[in-house]
Enzyme design. Structure first.
Site, PDB file in Angstrom:
ATOM      1  N   TYR A 190     -10.495  -9.017  32.389  1.00  0.00           N
ATOM      2  CA  TYR A 190     -11.352  -7.836  32.438  1.00  0.00           C
ATOM      3  C   TYR A 190     -10.767  -6.958  33.536  1.00  0.00           C
ATOM      4  O   TYR A 190     -10.930  -7.227  34.718  1.00  0.00           O
ATOM      5  CB  TYR A 190     -12.800  -8.222  32.738  1.00  0.00           C
ATOM      6  N   CYS A 191     -10.058  -5.929  33.135  1.00  0.00           N
ATOM      7  CA  CYS A 191      -9.317  -5.050  34.028  1.00  0.00           C
ATOM      8  C   CYS A 191     -10.207  -3.837  34.320  1.00  0.00           C
ATOM      9  O   CYS A 191     -10.384  -2.969  33.467  1.00  0.00           O
ATOM     10  CB  CYS A 191      -8.024  -4.658  33.321  1.00  0.00           C
TER      11      CYS A 191
END
Length: 183
Positions: free
Chosen positions: A162-163
């Site tokens: 999850y950037c």
């Protein structure tokens, strides 16, 4: 010729089944401890609704650009990229908790990265076909505000990355009071 073609198709099917598919991870097949968030669609309703002027008053210009205009901060410039204090990350739009330092890791990409949200209902995934690619956008589940994207190249146990954009988040140290303002 048909036999050669049939043999080639069979070999390719075996290759895909033996080599490619075991490593392929799809949304909805996450780790049981960290189930994948729901995927939003055109009928998804977000409970927090504000006008653009209300959002502009609530957020800083940088937060507005990322959260409401689906912008991205430049890599390695965000406050939470190399930041490892224990605590909780809240959406700067809705002020709801979205990630925990317990799932944060250094991805080397220049953005704060997590292998799972704080709980699967904290965020929604939205198919994003912008910029000539297909990926999954991550939005907060209360307002539908853009937080970042999720990719299938993270560490175990979920193999997700999850950037997130630092400007879309507010960090509260462990034991601290939840935020009451976005700014």
């Amino acid at each position: 010729m048909k036999k050669i073609l049939s043999a080639w198709v069979l070999c390719m099917a075996l290759f895909i089944g033996i080599v490619a598919l075991p490593g392929l991870r799809c949304y909805g097949q996450g780790d049981k401890k960290y189930p994948d968030p729901p995927i939003a669609n055109s009928r998804t309703v977000y409970p927090m609704k504000m006008t653009d002027n209300e959002w502009k008053a609530r957020l800083t210009p940088g937060q507005y650009y990322i959260l409401r205009q689906q912008g991205t901060e430049r890599a390695f410039t965000g406050a939470y990229d190399h930041f490892y204090q224990k605590g909780t990350y809240y959406s700067a739009a809705s002020l709801q908790p979205v990630f925990s330092s317990d799932t944060k890791f250094n991805s080397g990409t220049g953005w704060p990265s997590f292998y799972a949200p704080i709980n699967p209902d904290a965020v929604r995934l939205v198919r994003d076909e912008s910029d000539g690619m297909v990926r999954m956008e991550v939005v907060d589940s209360k307002s539908g505000s853009h937080l970042g994207h999720v990719f299938d190249d993270g560490p175990a146990p979920t193999h997700k990355r999850y950037c997130m954009n630092s400007a879309a988040l507010i960090f509260v140290p462990e034991g601290g009071a939840p935020p009451v303002s976005s700014k």
